[in-house]
Design an enzyme around this catalytic site. Sequence first.
Site, PDB file in Angstrom:
ATOM      1  N   TYR A  30      30.697 -23.418 -60.634  1.00  0.00           N
ATOM      2  CA  TYR A  30      29.667 -23.570 -61.669  1.00  0.00           C
ATOM      3  C   TYR A  30      30.167 -24.338 -62.886  1.00  0.00           C
ATOM      4  CZ  TYR A  30      26.350 -20.377 -59.464  1.00  0.00           C
ATOM      5  OH  TYR A  30      25.441 -19.798 -58.609  1.00  0.00           O
ATOM      6  N   LYS A  51      37.514 -16.577 -49.761  1.00  0.00           N
ATOM      7  CA  LYS A  51      37.591 -17.385 -48.541  1.00  0.00           C
ATOM      8  C   LYS A  51      39.004 -17.960 -48.514  1.00  0.00           C
ATOM      9  CE  LYS A  51      35.710 -19.582 -44.987  1.00  0.00           C
ATOM     10  NZ  LYS A  51      35.184 -18.934 -43.770  1.00  0.00           N
ATOM     11  N   ASP A  82      32.229 -14.867 -45.559  1.00  0.00           N
ATOM     12  CA  ASP A  82      31.304 -14.951 -44.421  1.00  0.00           C
ATOM     13  C   ASP A  82      31.201 -13.584 -43.727  1.00  0.00           C
ATOM     14  OD1 ASP A  82      33.971 -15.421 -43.739  1.00  0.00           O
ATOM     15  OD2 ASP A  82      33.565 -17.022 -42.307  1.00  0.00           O
ATOM     16  N   ASP A 128      26.905 -15.051 -56.557  1.00  0.00           N
ATOM     17  CA  ASP A 128      25.486 -15.417 -56.632  1.00  0.00           C
ATOM     18  C   ASP A 128      24.812 -15.146 -55.292  1.00  0.00           C
ATOM     19  OD1 ASP A 128      23.089 -16.708 -57.581  1.00  0.00           O
ATOM     20  OD2 ASP A 128      23.664 -18.436 -56.373  1.00  0.00           O
ATOM     21  N   ASP A 153      21.955 -11.870 -54.094  1.00  0.00           N
ATOM     22  CA  ASP A 153      20.588 -12.000 -53.563  1.00  0.00           C
ATOM     23  C   ASP A 153      20.484 -11.209 -52.257  1.00  0.00           C
ATOM     24  OD1 ASP A 153      19.560 -13.626 -55.600  1.00  0.00           O
ATOM     25  OD2 ASP A 153      18.683 -15.072 -54.208  1.00  0.00           O
TER      26      ASP A 153
HETATM   27  C1  LIG Z   1      19.600 -20.134 -61.826  1.00  0.00           C
HETATM   28  C2  LIG Z   1      21.053 -20.051 -61.462  1.00  0.00           C
HETATM   29  C3  LIG Z   1      21.860 -20.872 -62.409  1.00  0.00           C
HETATM   30  C4  LIG Z   1      21.567 -18.604 -61.425  1.00  0.00           C
HETATM   31  C5  LIG Z   1      22.991 -18.580 -60.873  1.00  0.00           C
HETATM   32  O1  LIG Z   1      23.275 -19.256 -59.881  1.00  0.00           O
HETATM   33  O2  LIG Z   1      23.809 -17.859 -61.438  1.00  0.00           O
HETATM   34  C6  LIG Z   1      20.751 -17.622 -60.592  1.00  0.00           C
HETATM   35  O3  LIG Z   1      20.721 -17.953 -59.249  1.00  0.00           O
HETATM   36  C7  LIG Z   1      21.310 -16.234 -60.790  1.00  0.00           C
HETATM   37  O4  LIG Z   1      21.693 -15.615 -59.800  1.00  0.00           O
HETATM   38  O5  LIG Z   1      21.339 -15.768 -61.933  1.00  0.00           O
HETATM   39 MG   LIG Z   2      21.185 -16.316 -57.998  1.00  0.00          MG
END
Ligand SMILES: CC(C)[C@H](C(=O)O)[C@@H](O)C(=O)O
Ligand SMILES: [Mg+2]
Length: 356
Positions: free
Chosen positions: A136, A187, A220, A244, A248
């Site tokens: 990032y 990794k 992975d 990140d 999710d």
């Molecule tokens: C929008 C993006 C920059 C952000 C990230 O990747 O950190 C989002 O996906 C999150 O998880 O907060």
């Molecule tokens: Mg995210």
Amino acid sequence: MTQTLNLAVIPGDGIGQEVVPEGLKVLSAALAGSEVTVATTSFDLGAARWHRTGETLTDADLESLKTFDAILLGAVGDPSVPSGVLERGLLLRLRFELDQYVNLRPSLLYPGVPTPLAAPGAIDFVVVREGTEGLYAGNGGTVREGTPHEIATEVSVNTAFGVERVVRYAFAKAAARPAHHLTLVHKTNVLVNAGGLWKRTVDRIAQEYPQVRVDYSHVDAATIYMVTDPGRFDVIVTDNLFGDILTDEAGAITGGIGLAASGNINPEGAYPSMFEPVHGSAPDIAGRGLADPTATIASVALMLDHLGYAREARRVQDAISQDMAERAAGDGTDAGTSVLRRSTAAIGDAIAQRLG
Ligand SMILES: CC(C)[C@H](C(=O)O)[C@@H](O)C(=O)O
Ligand SMILES: [Mg+2]
Ligand SMILES: NC(=O)c1ccc[n+]([C@@H]2O[C@H](COP(=O)([O-])OP(=O)(O)OC[C@H]3O[C@@H](n4cnc5c(N)ncnc54)[C@H](O)[C@@H]3O)[C@@H](O)[C@H]2O)c1
């Protein structure tokens, strides 16, 4: 003695505009009758401002934001704005400039809440995601753009300083939780340079925490275990991009992304920390009252805890748990975040009412 919580609010884009008012509603309810009053200042940041002025986050905005006790953010990003402009120029700039190097993302499966997992068992882990470095960092570039010989680089930045401070935070977190277990996810079999630094750092700090059981998983494989055996995780420490992606997935297995909370923490308190749902602006459902505000409300609980209001944080968390139990006891259609029987505002109302 009355205290004032000076809160900067960035609703941002899409469903950010819908979920943040619910977070504020619950915050007011949680602090009603207490010694704490909340003073909110809303910042017009996001797609609308960019279209109007071409600005994402000015230096003056940033200096102003630094004066607050904390920041509550909804989401940024809009299909009408080139990808990355708001994500990098606004959200990541805030995380970097405010040195929010711990991105704390807890995952909890509430009883009765639907999950795609066949045998979920108990899920209660926290991802400590590095927030200021890695892929990032913006260390890249493009040459010969648009030609067949285009070269694009995106180099992961991992500093000994940056890795050690987040690893130390993760060990302290693991030591404070009952399971005393820390998993490094990386990794190292391919990313031998960055992975080597992370692994050596974890091994070194582990000497200071003999009570913490430490293990390692390639990223992975970690995505497999998250759906086959999520109970194996307690505290995960990982880099910015792996964290990140994993969070999710963690949201998806614990009732949906609309429940997943996060804090971008500057542990030393040199700058304000920023609390936001893990999800984005969800343009596919924006403006229709379909967004689950629970992630934002749970982020408010994280904020209260961070600011030292542990009792109030607990009350908000309990109100969420009760609301989740009621959802689970219904016909099941409202238990996750894929189908809501109630509107965004109705969920906020229900949780606020539980706080009296
Ligand atoms: C929008 C993006 C920059 C952000 C990230 O990747 O950190 C989002 O996906 C999150 O998880 O907060
Ligand atoms: Mg995210
Ligand atoms: N922290 C942030 O501000 C943040 C985080 C992620 C993505 N984004 C941005 O948001 C935009 C959309 O990204 P995306 O679609 O990849 O991810 P997203 O998280 O916005 O949406 C992914 C899916 O989850 C659903 N969803 C998200 N939040 C929900 C909620 N509260 N209740 C119910 N369903 C919900 C959406 O409808 C969509 O189907 C992009 O511009 C992206 O860069 C911002």
